[in-house]
Write a protein that holds these residues in place. Structure first.
Motif, PDB file in Angstrom:
ATOM      1  N   PHE A  10       0.834  -1.197   0.000  1.00 44.34           N
ATOM      2  CA  PHE A  10       0.000   0.000   0.000  1.00 44.34           C
ATOM      3  C   PHE A  10       0.873   1.252   0.000  1.00 44.34           C
ATOM      4  O   PHE A  10       1.893   1.289   0.694  1.00 44.34           O
ATOM      5  CB  PHE A  10      -0.869   0.046   1.266  1.00 44.34           C
ATOM      6  CG  PHE A  10      -1.886  -1.047   1.351  1.00 44.34           C
ATOM      7  CD1 PHE A  10      -3.163  -0.863   0.862  1.00 44.34           C
ATOM      8  CD2 PHE A  10      -1.570  -2.257   1.940  1.00 44.34           C
ATOM      9  CE1 PHE A  10      -4.112  -1.868   0.945  1.00 44.34           C
ATOM     10  CE2 PHE A  10      -2.512  -3.271   2.037  1.00 44.34           C
ATOM     11  CZ  PHE A  10      -3.789  -3.074   1.527  1.00 44.34           C
ATOM     12  N   ASN A  11       0.451   2.251  -0.736  1.00 46.69           N
ATOM     13  CA  ASN A  11       1.060   3.578  -0.677  1.00 46.69           C
ATOM     14  C   ASN A  11       0.149   4.411   0.225  1.00 46.69           C
ATOM     15  O   ASN A  11      -1.010   4.660  -0.121  1.00 46.69           O
ATOM     16  CB  ASN A  11       1.151   4.186  -2.078  1.00 46.69           C
ATOM     17  CG  ASN A  11       1.891   5.500  -2.085  1.00 46.69           C
ATOM     18  OD1 ASN A  11       2.366   5.973  -1.062  1.00 46.69           O
ATOM     19  ND2 ASN A  11       1.990   6.103  -3.248  1.00 46.69           N
ATOM     20  N   CYS A  12       0.656   4.817   1.377  1.00 46.43           N
ATOM     21  CA  CYS A  12      -0.177   5.452   2.399  1.00 46.43           C
ATOM     22  C   CYS A  12       0.187   6.906   2.632  1.00 46.43           C
ATOM     23  O   CYS A  12       1.360   7.275   2.600  1.00 46.43           O
ATOM     24  CB  CYS A  12      -0.048   4.692   3.720  1.00 46.43           C
ATOM     25  SG  CYS A  12      -0.553   2.968   3.635  1.00 46.43           S
ATOM     26  N   LYS A  13      -0.848   7.706   2.893  1.00 52.41           N
ATOM     27  CA  LYS A  13      -0.667   9.078   3.341  1.00 52.41           C
ATOM     28  C   LYS A  13      -0.415   9.057   4.839  1.00 52.41           C
ATOM     29  O   LYS A  13      -0.747   8.081   5.516  1.00 52.41           O
ATOM     30  CB  LYS A  13      -1.931   9.900   3.082  1.00 52.41           C
ATOM     31  CG  LYS A  13      -2.365   9.979   1.656  1.00 52.41           C
ATOM     32  CD  LYS A  13      -3.670  10.758   1.597  1.00 52.41           C
ATOM     33  CE  LYS A  13      -4.447  10.433   0.361  1.00 52.41           C
ATOM     34  NZ  LYS A  13      -5.777  11.012   0.364  1.00 52.41           N
ATOM     35  N   SER A  50      -9.566  -3.573  -3.589  1.00 55.61           N
ATOM     36  CA  SER A  50     -10.759  -2.787  -3.895  1.00 55.61           C
ATOM     37  C   SER A  50     -10.982  -1.697  -2.849  1.00 55.61           C
ATOM     38  O   SER A  50     -10.710  -1.885  -1.665  1.00 55.61           O
ATOM     39  CB  SER A  50     -11.971  -3.715  -3.919  1.00 55.61           C
ATOM     40  OG  SER A  50     -13.155  -2.974  -3.983  1.00 55.61           O
ATOM     41  N   LYS A  51     -11.507  -0.564  -3.296  1.00 56.24           N
ATOM     42  CA  LYS A  51     -11.894   0.508  -2.374  1.00 56.24           C
ATOM     43  C   LYS A  51     -13.194   0.165  -1.653  1.00 56.24           C
ATOM     44  O   LYS A  51     -13.426   0.589  -0.534  1.00 56.24           O
ATOM     45  CB  LYS A  51     -12.071   1.829  -3.129  1.00 56.24           C
ATOM     46  CG  LYS A  51     -10.806   2.599  -3.318  1.00 56.24           C
ATOM     47  CD  LYS A  51     -10.324   3.118  -1.997  1.00 56.24           C
ATOM     48  CE  LYS A  51      -9.391   4.276  -2.150  1.00 56.24           C
ATOM     49  NZ  LYS A  51      -8.785   4.640  -0.888  1.00 56.24           N
ATOM     50  N   ALA A  64      -8.024   1.405   3.793  1.00 64.36           N
ATOM     51  CA  ALA A  64      -8.603   2.059   2.611  1.00 64.36           C
ATOM     52  C   ALA A  64      -8.803   3.563   2.815  1.00 64.36           C
ATOM     53  O   ALA A  64      -8.811   4.317   1.849  1.00 64.36           O
ATOM     54  CB  ALA A  64      -9.923   1.395   2.230  1.00 64.36           C
ATOM     55  N   CYS A  67      -4.822   4.702   2.464  1.00 64.49           N
ATOM     56  CA  CYS A  67      -3.855   4.002   1.618  1.00 64.49           C
ATOM     57  C   CYS A  67      -4.458   3.526   0.299  1.00 64.49           C
ATOM     58  O   CYS A  67      -5.625   3.146   0.245  1.00 64.49           O
ATOM     59  CB  CYS A  67      -3.300   2.792   2.366  1.00 64.49           C
ATOM     60  SG  CYS A  67      -2.618   3.162   3.989  1.00 64.49           S
ATOM     61  N   GLU A  68      -3.603   3.508  -0.715  1.00 69.05           N
ATOM     62  CA  GLU A  68      -3.955   2.942  -2.018  1.00 69.05           C
ATOM     63  C   GLU A  68      -3.168   1.650  -2.212  1.00 69.05           C
ATOM     64  O   GLU A  68      -1.933   1.661  -2.100  1.00 69.05           O
ATOM     65  CB  GLU A  68      -3.586   3.907  -3.147  1.00 69.05           C
ATOM     66  CG  GLU A  68      -4.448   5.139  -3.214  1.00 69.05           C
ATOM     67  CD  GLU A  68      -5.861   4.839  -3.682  1.00 69.05           C
ATOM     68  OE1 GLU A  68      -6.060   3.904  -4.493  1.00 69.05           O
ATOM     69  OE2 GLU A  68      -6.773   5.539  -3.215  1.00 69.05           O
ATOM     70  N   PRO A  69      -3.832   0.543  -2.495  1.00 71.09           N
ATOM     71  CA  PRO A  69      -3.091  -0.693  -2.760  1.00 71.09           C
ATOM     72  C   PRO A  69      -2.340  -0.568  -4.079  1.00 71.09           C
ATOM     73  O   PRO A  69      -2.820   0.067  -5.016  1.00 71.09           O
ATOM     74  CB  PRO A  69      -4.186  -1.760  -2.837  1.00 71.09           C
ATOM     75  CG  PRO A  69      -5.426  -1.013  -3.161  1.00 71.09           C
ATOM     76  CD  PRO A  69      -5.274   0.364  -2.598  1.00 71.09           C
ATOM     77  N   THR A  70      -1.152  -1.152  -4.130  1.00 68.47           N
ATOM     78  CA  THR A  70      -0.341  -1.047  -5.348  1.00 68.47           C
ATOM     79  C   THR A  70      -0.089  -2.395  -6.010  1.00 68.47           C
ATOM     80  O   THR A  70      -0.125  -2.496  -7.220  1.00 68.47           O
ATOM     81  CB  THR A  70       1.009  -0.367  -5.062  1.00 68.47           C
ATOM     82  OG1 THR A  70       1.725  -1.130  -4.091  1.00 68.47           O
ATOM     83  CG2 THR A  70       0.811   1.052  -4.561  1.00 68.47           C
TER      84      THR A  70
END
Length: 126
Positions: A10-13, A50-51, A64, A67-70
């Protein structure tokens, strides 16, 4: 039957992940979540990618919000073995995703896909 393990990246803020009973702080960056699946790994991993989660059930569902899964890896090794190896090498978010595995501090690690793949190759798991 050995349950397969998987890792979802995941790419996370930066921010807090709020679960029902506790929260976790994440710095901006790439995180690797270790889980397990039986015969239907595609269904489990598709849920993580999935979101739309429906009802949030697992700790990983709560990522979710930040984070965006990569990407994802499916491995022919048990989740606990993968988590032990990663816990020895990477910073972990203590208490996240490991309620059924108290031998390690977490199943969520600050680690890029390339670093994890290098480690798994070194340990001859890939």
């Amino acid at each position: 039957m050995i349950r397969k393990g998987y890792i979802v990246f995941f790419n996370c803020k930066e921010g807090f992940i709020q679960l029902k009973k506790r929260s976790f702080y994440l710095k901006h960056g790439i995180y690797a979540y270790v889980g397990s699946c039986g015969l239907n790994c595609a269904k489990r991993i598709s849920r993580h990618l999935s979101k739309e989660k429906g009802k949030k059930h697992w700790h990983v569902d709560f990522l979710a919000n930040l984070c965006e899964p990569t990407t994802a890896l499916i491995l022919n090794f048990e989740e606990k073995k993968i988590a032990r190896i990663m816990a020895a090498m990477f910073y972990s978010i203590e208490g996240f995703g490991n309620t059924d595995d108290l031998e390690v501090p977490s199943h969520l690690f600050s680690a890029s896909a390339s670093d994890v793949i290098s480690l798994l190759r070194e340990k001859q798991l890939l």
